[in-house]
Write an enzyme that holds these catalytic residues in place. Structure first.
Site, PDB file in Angstrom:
ATOM      1  N   CYS A   1      63.034   3.485  14.787  1.00 16.14           N
ATOM      2  CA  CYS A   1      63.299   2.063  14.581  1.00 16.14           C
ATOM      3  C   CYS A   1      62.197   1.243  15.244  1.00 16.14           C
ATOM      4  O   CYS A   1      61.866   1.465  16.412  1.00 16.14           O
ATOM      5  CB  CYS A   1      64.659   1.704  15.176  1.00 16.14           C
TER       6      CYS A   1
ATOM      7  N   CYS B   1      63.964  -0.773  18.392  1.00 17.84           N
ATOM      8  CA  CYS B   1      64.484  -0.132  19.619  1.00 17.84           C
ATOM      9  C   CYS B   1      63.966   1.281  19.854  1.00 17.84           C
ATOM     10  O   CYS B   1      64.338   1.916  20.837  1.00 17.84           O
ATOM     11  CB  CYS B   1      66.007  -0.139  19.607  1.00 17.84           C
TER      12      CYS B   1
ATOM     13  N   CYS C   1      70.176   0.213  11.842  1.00 18.26           N
ATOM     14  CA  CYS C   1      70.029   1.070  13.015  1.00 18.26           C
ATOM     15  C   CYS C   1      71.327   1.000  13.814  1.00 18.26           C
ATOM     16  O   CYS C   1      71.833  -0.095  14.096  1.00 18.26           O
ATOM     17  CB  CYS C   1      68.849   0.580  13.869  1.00 18.26           C
TER      18      CYS C   1
ATOM     19  N   CYS D   1      70.592  -0.925  17.444  1.00 22.66           N
ATOM     20  CA  CYS D   1      70.228  -2.345  17.602  1.00 22.66           C
ATOM     21  C   CYS D   1      70.598  -3.211  16.398  1.00 22.66           C
ATOM     22  O   CYS D   1      70.280  -4.393  16.376  1.00 22.66           O
ATOM     23  CB  CYS D   1      68.743  -2.481  17.906  1.00 22.66           C
TER      24      CYS D   1
ATOM     25  N   CYS E   1      66.605   4.224   1.056  1.00 20.44           N
ATOM     26  CA  CYS E   1      65.441   3.451   0.641  1.00 20.44           C
ATOM     27  C   CYS E   1      65.147   2.477   1.783  1.00 20.44           C
ATOM     28  O   CYS E   1      65.871   1.501   1.981  1.00 20.44           O
ATOM     29  CB  CYS E   1      65.796   2.728  -0.655  1.00 20.44           C
TER      30      CYS E   1
END
Length: 132
Positions: A48, A51, A97, A100, A120
């Protein structure tokens, strides 16, 4: 259960590029075929951008021809969360995510086996770490 990361919009803006902020914090989408990670085929991990949580592994990446990096599974169960998205006159499953709440993209039921799913994902929502 992991601790959620919470920041103000100003804190996220200071950390992210304008495009990454738009995609991850405002549920935007980058233009298809524009992301630098779309054509990456090297072995490594996708984290991510907000984070640094591990989200996807290169072994599950495939070319779906859709213009965004596509994966048939998340790196670990629970790395992402799904939310119903009814924007733009469609019903889709948004992927965020788990740590976060960054908007990553969407998941569709038209991927390859063994899962049959296609995550995607926007390139600007990811950070790629190549294996050495």
């Amino acid at each position: 259960m992991m601790n959620k990361i919470r920041k103000t919009p100003a804190e996220w803006r200071a950390q992210l590029s304008a495009e990454s902020f738009y995609v991850t914090r405002e549920a935007g989408t980058e233009r298809p075929f524009s992301g630098e990670l779309y054509r990456v085929s090297a072995a490594g991990d996708y984290h991510c951008i907000c984070c640094d949580s591990l989200l996807f592994k290169s072994g599950t990446k495939f070319d779906a021809g859709c213009g965004w990096p596509s994966f048939w599974a998340e790196a670990e169960p629970g790395a992402t969360e799904r939310h119903r998205d009814t924007s733009h006159g469609m019903v889709r499953e948004e992927v965020r995510c788990a740590r976060c709440d960054a908007h990553l993209g969407h998941v569709f039921p038209d991927g390859p086996e063994p899962t049959g799913e296609r995550y995607c994902i926007n390139s600007v929502a990811l950070q790629f770490y190549q294996d050495e």
